[in-house]
Design a protein around this motif. Structure first.
Motif, PDB file in Angstrom:
ATOM      1  N   ALA A   1       5.979  -1.268  -7.101  1.00 53.65           N
ATOM      2  CA  ALA A   1       4.773  -1.941  -6.614  1.00 53.65           C
ATOM      3  C   ALA A   1       4.419  -3.126  -7.507  1.00 53.65           C
ATOM      4  CB  ALA A   1       3.614  -0.953  -6.549  1.00 53.65           C
ATOM      5  N   SER A   2       4.537  -2.943  -8.816  1.00 54.97           N
ATOM      6  CA  SER A   2       4.248  -4.022  -9.760  1.00 54.97           C
ATOM      7  C   SER A   2       5.224  -5.174  -9.588  1.00 54.97           C
ATOM      8  CB  SER A   2       4.321  -3.480 -11.189  1.00 54.97           C
ATOM      9  OG  SER A   2       4.104  -4.507 -12.120  1.00 54.97           O
ATOM     10  N   SER A   3       6.511  -4.830  -9.449  1.00 56.65           N
ATOM     11  CA  SER A   3       7.528  -5.863  -9.223  1.00 56.65           C
ATOM     12  C   SER A   3       7.290  -6.569  -7.898  1.00 56.65           C
ATOM     13  CB  SER A   3       8.921  -5.220  -9.235  1.00 56.65           C
ATOM     14  OG  SER A   3       9.911  -6.182  -8.967  1.00 56.65           O
ATOM     15  N   PHE A   4       6.865  -5.797  -6.916  1.00 54.51           N
ATOM     16  CA  PHE A   4       6.593  -6.354  -5.590  1.00 54.51           C
ATOM     17  C   PHE A   4       5.462  -7.380  -5.661  1.00 54.51           C
ATOM     18  CE2 PHE A   4       4.675  -6.510  -1.416  1.00 54.51           C
ATOM     19  CZ  PHE A   4       5.744  -6.452  -0.558  1.00 54.51           C
ATOM     20  N   ILE A   5       4.410  -7.070  -6.408  1.00 56.63           N
ATOM     21  CA  ILE A   5       3.272  -7.982  -6.531  1.00 56.63           C
ATOM     22  C   ILE A   5       3.696  -9.298  -7.168  1.00 56.63           C
ATOM     23  CG2 ILE A   5       1.068  -8.340  -7.711  1.00 56.63           C
ATOM     24  CD1 ILE A   5       0.557  -5.332  -7.351  1.00 56.63           C
ATOM     25  N   ARG A   6       4.506  -9.234  -8.230  1.00 58.52           N
ATOM     26  CA  ARG A   6       4.968 -10.463  -8.895  1.00 58.52           C
ATOM     27  C   ARG A   6       5.790 -11.323  -7.947  1.00 58.52           C
ATOM     28  NH1 ARG A   6       5.899  -6.806 -13.155  1.00 58.52           N
ATOM     29  NH2 ARG A   6       8.125  -6.740 -12.620  1.00 58.52           N
TER      30      ARG A   6
ATOM     31  N   LEU B   1      11.749  -7.190   0.639  1.00 58.05           N
ATOM     32  CA  LEU B   1      12.182  -6.158   1.583  1.00 58.05           C
ATOM     33  C   LEU B   1      13.115  -5.153   0.908  1.00 58.05           C
ATOM     34  CD1 LEU B   1      12.838  -8.318   4.787  1.00 58.05           C
ATOM     35  CD2 LEU B   1      10.828  -6.934   4.267  1.00 58.05           C
ATOM     36  N   LYS B   2      13.945  -5.674   0.010  1.00 61.75           N
ATOM     37  CA  LYS B   2      14.892  -4.787  -0.683  1.00 61.75           C
ATOM     38  C   LYS B   2      14.162  -3.780  -1.578  1.00 61.75           C
ATOM     39  CE  LYS B   2      19.076  -6.359   0.428  1.00 61.75           C
ATOM     40  NZ  LYS B   2      20.166  -5.494   0.947  1.00 61.75           N
ATOM     41  N   ILE B   3      13.020  -4.197  -2.137  1.00 63.45           N
ATOM     42  CA  ILE B   3      12.239  -3.272  -2.963  1.00 63.45           C
ATOM     43  C   ILE B   3      11.823  -2.062  -2.133  1.00 63.45           C
ATOM     44  CG2 ILE B   3      10.022  -2.990  -4.153  1.00 63.45           C
ATOM     45  CD1 ILE B   3      10.316  -5.801  -5.188  1.00 63.45           C
ATOM     46  N   ARG B   4      11.493  -2.337  -0.868  1.00 62.63           N
ATOM     47  CA  ARG B   4      11.035  -1.248  -0.005  1.00 62.63           C
ATOM     48  C   ARG B   4      12.183  -0.474   0.620  1.00 62.63           C
ATOM     49  NH1 ARG B   4       7.292  -1.812   5.459  1.00 62.63           N
ATOM     50  NH2 ARG B   4       7.267   0.412   5.959  1.00 62.63           N
ATOM     51  N   PHE B   5      13.191  -1.206   1.143  1.00 59.57           N
ATOM     52  CA  PHE B   5      14.231  -0.551   1.937  1.00 59.57           C
ATOM     53  C   PHE B   5      15.541  -0.323   1.177  1.00 59.57           C
ATOM     54  CE2 PHE B   5      11.615  -2.820   5.132  1.00 59.57           C
ATOM     55  CZ  PHE B   5      11.190  -1.723   5.861  1.00 59.57           C
TER      56      PHE B   5
ATOM     57  N   SER C   1       0.820  -1.215   0.000  1.00 56.20           N
ATOM     58  CA  SER C   1       0.000   0.000   0.000  1.00 56.20           C
ATOM     59  C   SER C   1       0.851   1.262   0.000  1.00 56.20           C
ATOM     60  CB  SER C   1      -0.934   0.002   1.208  1.00 56.20           C
ATOM     61  OG  SER C   1      -0.193   0.081   2.415  1.00 56.20           O
ATOM     62  N   SER C   2       1.989   1.214   0.703  1.00 52.65           N
ATOM     63  CA  SER C   2       2.870   2.388   0.713  1.00 52.65           C
ATOM     64  C   SER C   2       3.629   2.519  -0.601  1.00 52.65           C
ATOM     65  CB  SER C   2       3.850   2.303   1.885  1.00 52.65           C
ATOM     66  OG  SER C   2       4.668   1.162   1.765  1.00 52.65           O
ATOM     67  N   LEU C   3       3.970   1.376  -1.225  1.00 55.42           N
ATOM     68  CA  LEU C   3       4.715   1.411  -2.484  1.00 55.42           C
ATOM     69  C   LEU C   3       3.871   1.941  -3.643  1.00 55.42           C
ATOM     70  CD1 LEU C   3       6.789  -1.911  -2.501  1.00 55.42           C
ATOM     71  CD2 LEU C   3       7.657   0.424  -2.378  1.00 55.42           C
ATOM     72  N   ILE C   4       2.580   1.686  -3.600  1.00 56.64           N
ATOM     73  CA  ILE C   4       1.708   2.111  -4.701  1.00 56.64           C
ATOM     74  C   ILE C   4       1.786   3.623  -4.903  1.00 56.64           C
ATOM     75  CG2 ILE C   4      -0.720   2.369  -5.365  1.00 56.64           C
ATOM     76  CD1 ILE C   4      -1.198  -0.420  -4.231  1.00 56.64           C
ATOM     77  N   TYR C   5       1.897   4.357  -3.796  1.00 58.75           N
ATOM     78  CA  TYR C   5       1.965   5.820  -3.886  1.00 58.75           C
ATOM     79  C   TYR C   5       3.386   6.311  -4.140  1.00 58.75           C
ATOM     80  CZ  TYR C   5      -2.734   5.604  -1.946  1.00 58.75           C
ATOM     81  OH  TYR C   5      -4.058   5.324  -1.751  1.00 58.75           O
ATOM     82  N   GLU C   6       4.376   5.522  -3.728  1.00 58.05           N
ATOM     83  CA  GLU C   6       5.770   5.962  -3.869  1.00 58.05           C
ATOM     84  C   GLU C   6       6.343   5.622  -5.248  1.00 58.05           C
ATOM     85  OE1 GLU C   6       7.927   4.168  -0.717  1.00 58.05           O
ATOM     86  OE2 GLU C   6       6.781   5.147   0.890  1.00 58.05           O
ATOM     87  N   ASP C   7       6.107   4.365  -5.692  1.00 55.50           N
ATOM     88  CA  ASP C   7       6.733   3.919  -6.939  1.00 55.50           C
ATOM     89  C   ASP C   7       5.892   2.789  -7.528  1.00 55.50           C
ATOM     90  OD1 ASP C   7       8.360   2.802  -8.945  1.00 55.50           O
ATOM     91  OD2 ASP C   7      10.183   3.424  -7.892  1.00 55.50           O
ATOM     92  N   LYS C   8       5.154   3.083  -8.582  1.00 61.79           N
ATOM     93  CA  LYS C   8       4.258   2.092  -9.176  1.00 61.79           C
ATOM     94  C   LYS C   8       5.006   0.925  -9.802  1.00 61.79           C
ATOM     95  CE  LYS C   8       0.326   5.156 -10.033  1.00 61.79           C
ATOM     96  NZ  LYS C   8      -0.617   5.697 -11.038  1.00 61.79           N
ATOM     97  N   GLU C   9       6.177   1.194 -10.376  1.00 64.05           N
ATOM     98  CA  GLU C   9       6.967   0.104 -10.974  1.00 64.05           C
ATOM     99  C   GLU C   9       7.439  -0.866  -9.902  1.00 64.05           C
ATOM    100  OE1 GLU C   9      10.104   1.391 -13.439  1.00 64.05           O
ATOM    101  OE2 GLU C   9       8.825   2.496 -14.849  1.00 64.05           O
TER     102      GLU C   9
END
Length: 342
Positions: free
Chosen positions: A194-199, A233-237, A184-192
């Protein structure tokens, strides 16, 4: 009782042979003690009569079981049922003895009866019927004890499996909840991202489902899962989270509860500050045969006391599969968890 012990004719015949043979020797031994002549093989037909009588008595006791069940069942009043078995068996045995005695006297034309002989044989007959019933009763108690032990172990196993399922049901929603918060936080920060995170999340959750039915997995499998999880975790941090794994190959075939490392890493991320100025270091290695997970201690100042669901879950799951204990230690600089490798 006897239905379960001697449900085969061959077993009953074998027992009749033993009891008849020993019974006749016992009777003749008593006769010898009161100054009667004793010939061990003098009258072989008497052994046959004794064995025949023993077989008829055993068959009668065996066949009377269902009838006595209608009066008193073993599982309701076992002592009373034992007494009833002894009394009914003794009466039946004496009837059989008298009948065979009269039949033998008629066939051989003996025409005489010694009261003392008849009394001794009757007492020996009753004694062996009592012994037979006590053997059957002891067998029944032993068999029931064995069944109760098996049932107890089965109940323990079922209880452990239920507890394990309950513990796993805590992990999956907890893991999903934290992942969705991150998303939810990634969707607003970085959509790409977020997409990678979902996969990657779908791949990680597939691994979670793969281990759903397992009590233990190899450390190698757990580390492969952690590679995927840490990617999330690396996607976020990014570089603010530093994970160091130093484990020799010889330990990677040892066993560990599934998702243990994920819970420990998640616990470290949840309770500690992670920033560019204060990156979070997590080290995973082996100490004295246990997996050591150590993180730099930099607690969040405004952190409220949590439920510690992750640590409690790990301890509970290990208690179900081994006597080895999960250990925790903490000082001003670091927090360490030692997880037994099985």
């Amino acid at each position: 009782m006897f239905e379960s012990i001697f449900n085969k004719l061959s077993h009953r015949l074998a027992l009749a042979f033993i009891f008849g043979f020993v019974g006749y020797i016992t009777t003749e031994g008593i006769f010898a003690l009161i100054n009667r002549y004793f010939e061990f093989f003098g009258r072989p037909q008497n052994y046959f009569y004794s064995i025949l009588m023993a077989w008829v008595v055993i068959e009668g006791i065996y066949r009377s079981g269902p009838i006595l069940d209608r009066i008193i069942k073993w599982d309701k009043k076992p002592i009373r049922r034992l007494v009833l078995e002894i009394i009914s068996g003794s009466i039946f045995g004496l009837i059989v003895f008298v009948f065979l005695r009269l039949l033998i006297d008629f066939a051989t034309g003996a025409g005489y009866v010694l009261l003392l002989d008849e009394l001794i044989i009757s007492l020996v007959t009753i004694l062996f019927i009592i012994l037979l019933n006590l053997i059957g009763f002891a067998y029944m108690l032993l068999n029931n004890w064995r069944i109760s032990v098996v049932q107890l172990e089965r109940s323990k196993k079922e209880s452990a499996e239920f507890q394990f399922e309950m513990l796993k049901s805590q992990i999956n929603p907890h893991f999903l909840f934290n992942s969705l918060n991150t998303l939810s936080s990634l969707i607003y920060e970085d959509k790409e991202k977020a997409s990678s995170f979902i996969r990657k999340l779908s791949e990680v959750y597939r691994r979670v489902l793969d281990t759903r039915s397992k009590y233990l997995v190899t450390l190698k499998e757990e580390l492969e899962f952690i590679d995927s999880y840490v990617y999330l975790l690396k996607i976020r941090f990014d570089q603010k989270l530093i994970l160091s794994i130093n484990i020799a190959e010889e330990y990677k075939e040892r066993l560990i509860a599934p998702m243990t490392l994920q819970l420990l890493i998640e616990n470290a991320v949840k309770h500690n500050i992670i920033s560019e100025k204060k990156p979070l270091n997590i080290d995973i290695d082996v100490e004295d045969g246990s997996l050591a997970v150590t993180n730099k201690l930099q607690r969040k100042i405004s952190e409220e006391k949590g439920s510690a669901i992750g640590l409690k879950n790990i301890m509970s799951r290990y208690a179900l599969v081994t006597d080895l204990q999960v250990k925790f230690s903490e000082n001003e600089e670091e927090f360490k968890v030692l997880v037994p490798l099985i």
